[in-house]
Design a protein around this motif. Structure first.
Motif, short mmCIF file in Angstrom:
data_model
loop_
_atom_site.label_atom_id
_atom_site.label_comp_id
_atom_site.label_asym_id
_atom_site.label_seq_id
_atom_site.Cartn_x
_atom_site.Cartn_y
_atom_site.Cartn_z
N GLY A 12 0.80 -1.23 0.00
CA GLY A 12 0.00 0.00 0.00
C GLY A 12 0.83 1.27 0.00
O GLY A 12 2.06 1.23 -0.03
N CYS A 13 0.13 2.39 0.00
CA CYS A 13 0.80 3.68 -0.04
C CYS A 13 -0.10 4.74 0.60
O CYS A 13 -1.31 4.73 0.39
N ASN A 14 0.50 5.62 1.37
CA ASN A 14 -0.28 6.67 2.04
C ASN A 14 -0.02 8.05 1.45
O ASN A 14 -0.43 9.05 2.04
N ASN A 15 0.68 8.13 0.33
CA ASN A 15 1.15 9.45 -0.09
C ASN A 15 0.17 10.27 -0.90
O ASN A 15 0.22 11.49 -0.89
N PHE A 16 -0.68 9.60 -1.63
CA PHE A 16 -1.68 10.32 -2.43
C PHE A 16 -1.06 11.40 -3.30
O PHE A 16 -1.47 12.57 -3.23
N CYS A 17 -0.08 11.06 -4.08
CA CYS A 17 0.39 11.97 -5.13
C CYS A 17 -0.84 12.20 -6.01
O CYS A 17 -1.58 11.25 -6.29
N SER A 18 -1.05 13.43 -6.46
CA SER A 18 -2.38 13.76 -6.97
C SER A 18 -2.71 13.09 -8.30
O SER A 18 -3.87 13.05 -8.70
N TYR A 19 -1.73 12.53 -9.01
CA TYR A 19 -1.98 11.87 -10.29
C TYR A 19 -2.17 10.37 -10.13
O TYR A 19 -2.54 9.68 -11.08
N CYS A 20 -1.91 9.83 -8.93
CA CYS A 20 -1.65 8.38 -8.82
C CYS A 20 -2.83 7.61 -8.24
O CYS A 20 -3.41 7.98 -7.23
N ILE A 21 -3.14 6.51 -8.88
CA ILE A 21 -4.29 5.68 -8.48
C ILE A 21 -3.89 4.65 -7.41
O ILE A 21 -4.74 4.06 -6.75
N VAL A 22 -2.58 4.45 -7.25
CA VAL A 22 -2.09 3.36 -6.38
C VAL A 22 -2.68 3.37 -4.97
O VAL A 22 -3.14 2.33 -4.48
N PRO A 23 -2.71 4.51 -4.27
CA PRO A 23 -3.26 4.46 -2.90
C PRO A 23 -4.72 4.00 -2.87
O PRO A 23 -5.17 3.45 -1.88
N TYR A 24 -5.45 4.23 -3.96
CA TYR A 24 -6.86 3.82 -3.98
C TYR A 24 -7.00 2.33 -4.27
O TYR A 24 -7.95 1.71 -3.82
N ILE A 61 11.58 11.42 -9.56
CA ILE A 61 11.44 12.88 -9.41
C ILE A 61 10.06 13.34 -9.87
O ILE A 61 9.49 14.26 -9.32
N GLN A 62 9.53 12.72 -10.89
CA GLN A 62 8.20 13.02 -11.49
C GLN A 62 8.19 14.32 -12.27
O GLN A 62 7.74 14.34 -13.40
N SER A 63 8.69 15.41 -11.67
CA SER A 63 8.78 16.68 -12.41
C SER A 63 9.90 17.50 -11.78
O SER A 63 10.18 17.35 -10.60
N GLY A 118 8.35 -2.39 -2.02
CA GLY A 118 7.31 -1.61 -1.36
C GLY A 118 7.06 -0.37 -2.18
O GLY A 118 7.95 0.08 -2.92
N GLN A 119 5.87 0.18 -2.09
CA GLN A 119 5.53 1.38 -2.86
C GLN A 119 6.39 2.55 -2.41
O GLN A 119 6.71 3.44 -3.16
N ASN A 120 6.76 2.52 -1.13
CA ASN A 120 7.53 3.62 -0.55
C ASN A 120 8.38 3.05 0.58
O ASN A 120 8.08 3.24 1.75
N ASN A 159 1.60 17.01 -5.00
CA ASN A 159 1.63 16.58 -3.60
C ASN A 159 2.86 15.70 -3.31
O ASN A 159 2.78 14.72 -2.58
N ARG A 160 4.00 16.06 -3.88
CA ARG A 160 5.21 15.25 -3.70
C ARG A 160 5.99 15.65 -2.44
O ARG A 160 6.90 14.96 -2.01
N LYS A 161 5.77 16.83 -1.93
CA LYS A 161 6.38 17.27 -0.67
C LYS A 161 7.89 17.46 -0.71
O LYS A 161 8.59 17.27 0.29
N SER A 170 11.95 4.25 -3.63
CA SER A 170 12.26 5.24 -2.61
C SER A 170 11.54 6.54 -2.93
O SER A 170 11.63 7.03 -4.04
N HIS A 171 10.86 7.08 -1.94
CA HIS A 171 10.28 8.41 -2.12
C HIS A 171 11.28 9.44 -1.59
O HIS A 171 11.72 9.32 -0.44
N PRO A 172 11.63 10.44 -2.38
CA PRO A 172 12.65 11.41 -1.93
C PRO A 172 12.31 12.06 -0.59
O PRO A 172 13.20 12.33 0.21
FE1 SF4 Z 1 2.36 6.30 -3.73
FE2 SF4 Z 1 4.26 6.26 -5.64
FE3 SF4 Z 1 1.71 6.66 -6.34
FE4 SF4 Z 1 3.01 8.59 -5.06
S1 SF4 Z 1 3.53 7.76 -7.13
S2 SF4 Z 1 0.93 7.83 -4.57
S3 SF4 Z 1 4.35 7.39 -3.72
S4 SF4 Z 1 2.56 4.81 -5.39
#
Ligand code: SF4
Ligand code: 5AD
Length: 481
Positions: free
Chosen positions: A198-210, A306-308, A242-244, A318-320, A279-281
């Motif tokens: 799982g993942c708790n980060n909720f990057c605004s483009y990403c479906i993974v946490p859902y 990095i994403q952007s 792991g996702q993170n 929402n990458r922080k 790894s999340h930066p």
């Molecule tokens: Fe989680 Fe990675 Fe998606 Fe961000 S990009 S919400 S860290 S799975």
């Protein structure tokens, strides 16, 4: 590791309510049915798994294969099998489209293959709209399950064998982690090990946490037990998944950092290489950098998405972290581990991306000098905050930026990835080369591929190889005798 004797499970009784005992009961029960069918057909029953997406999914497919093998199915490559499973991905739209394409094909096969079963699982199944579409347009699918209940496959198969109806079992979220189920590893010498889900980060483009739910870490004892078992079984390299991974252990009863976990794994005899991803930066600690610096086993490779490169967009994503803080982190890592190889993920065409934002991304990749980068066109995922944002980038503009980015990445990575030319490096031999059966293929600690002449018996061992020539993203080398 607990072992269950399938011959000693009393099938006249009701199944246990405890896991994993319950699933071993269903494995034994399905095994009886499959054995009877196989005797009737005069041949073994076969299965074929197609895996889409990331390494998490590949690892999940190994678990599925482990259960099916215990039931008595034999793996084949072709989808003309008795049990066909698609382990789906939904991170980008095109992954979904590929699944519908395969379903169209396998639906026709099923008409000619009596008794064929088709199952769908993985991230795409956690989306209600995808499941609705399958229920209405692909009625021939037999079993649908998600990312939280893979361990239940034998039970779901039993229900399907009894009922002849489409079986759908989807969980929205769970804290449950079931240990001690069967497992079928693809390679003897290397293995993926989940450390968290799982993942708790909720990057605004990403479906993974859902679709993969909230972050859950496995107990360190279970992880260490598994790796010890793998080492005894011949594994020399492990990939912690792991996702993170950098936020490993935060939600354990006795919290533990990822850096501490790595130090414990380092002590396991027989394991020579430790990799991890992703790894999340924002969560990469000084403690982790220090552990990497002093480790003999952690590979000299860090995948750091990095994403952007635009601080403005990173905030909306929402990458922080910012462009500047990311670059500082890279400097800190390089100061501690000078020969580390850095790779990344980049999204192009995020809503509202301007030419200036995009130039920031180009600037970062030039400054970091990645060994390689996975580049993605932004894909709108319904339900994520970014899908509802204004200023969705026109396709032609996004495509054009994507091409520019790719060219730049290729230029930069060819230079970075070639820096070990004319040196001797340790290589874990993985396979016979796909292009040339005279050659072996292996990986450097920094994850780059090397092709060289050698005997097949070297597969699974670590050897010294002289890197004769860099070919951009791989090397040609010669074995040092
Ligand atoms: Fe989680 Fe990675 Fe998606 Fe961000 S990009 S919400 S860290 S799975
Ligand atoms: N569109 C494009 N790329 C995405 N990723 C995640 N979500 C999306 C999306 N909606 C990319 C990110 C992530 C990688 C696994 O997939 O770069 O790091």
């Amino acid at each position: 590791m607990l072992e269950f004797d399938l011959n000693n499970i009393d099938l006249t009784k009701e199944p246990d309510i405890q896991e994993p005992q319950r699933q071993w009961y269903y494995i034994a029960k399905c095994r009886e049915v499959i054995k009877a069918r196989s005797e009737a057909y005069g041949r073994p029953l076969t299965y074929c798994i197609t895996t889409f997406g990331c390494q998490m999914n590949s690892r999940d497919s190994e678990k599925i294969a482990g259960i099916l093998k215990q039931i008595g199915y034999v793996e084949i490559e072709s989808e003309d099998a008795d049990f066909v499973i698609y382990n789906t991905c939904t991170v980008r739209e095109n992954a979904n489209n590929r699944v519908y394409g395969r379903l169209g094909y396998v639906g026709k096969l099923k008409q000619k293959h009596p008794g064929m079963l088709i199952a769908l699982c993985g991230c795409m199944m956690q989306e209600a709209s995808a499941v609705e579409k399958i229920k209405s347009s692909y009625r021939f699918v037999d079993i649908i399950f998600g990312t939280h209940n893979i361990f239940k496959l034998a039970e779901l198969l039993q229900i399907r064998l009894d009922s002849k109806r489409m079986v759908i079992d989807l969980w929205q979220n769970t804290d449950m982690i079931v240990e001690n189920l069967p497992n079928d590893r693809k390679y003897q010498f290397k293995a993926g090990v989940n450390i968290m889900f799982g993942c708790n980060n909720f990057c605004s483009y990403c479906i993974v946490p859902y679709v993969r739910g909230r972050e859950r870490s496995r107990n360190p004892e279970d992880i260490l037990d598994e790796i010890e078992g793998l080492a005894k079984d011949g594994a020399v390299e492990i990939m912690l998944l792991g996702q993170n991974v950098n936020s490993y252990g935060k939600n354990l009863e006795a919290p533990m950092t990822f850096a501490k976990l790595l130090q414990e794994i380092e002590k396991i005899e027989g394991i020579e290489r430790i990799r991890f991803m992703t790894s999340h930066p924002k969560d990469l600690s000084d403690e982790l950098i220090d552990v990497m610096k002093h480790s003999k086993k952690i590979c000299k490779h860090l995948h750091l998405p990095i994403q952007s490169g635009s601080s403005r967009l990173l905030k909306i994503m929402n990458r922080k972290y910012t462009k500047e803080s990311y670059l500082e982190l890279v400097d800190k890592i390089r100061a501690a581990v000078p020969d580390i190889s850095l790779t990344t993920d980049i999204i192009v065409g995020f809503p509202g991306e301007t030419e200036e934002d995009f130039c920031d991304t180009l600037d970062v990749i030039r400054k970091v000098g990645y060994d390689s980068a996975f580049t993605f066109l932004y894909s709108k995922r319904t339900g994520t905050p970014a899908a509802a944002m204004e200023g969705q980038v026109e396709e032609s503009v996004a495509n054009q930026r994507f091409d520019r980015l790719l060219k730049e990445v290729q230029k930069i990575s060819a230079k970075s990835a070639g820096k070990d030319e004319h040196t001797v490096q340790k290589v874990l031999v993985e396979d016979i080369s796909e292009q040339d059966s005279e050659l072996l293929t292996g990986r450097l600690s920094n994850n780059i591929l090397v092709h060289f002449k050698g005997s097949k018996s070297l597969i699974g061992t670590i050897v010294d190889v002289y890197l004769d020539e860099s070919k951009g993203f791989y090397y040609m080398g010669s074995l040092v005798k």
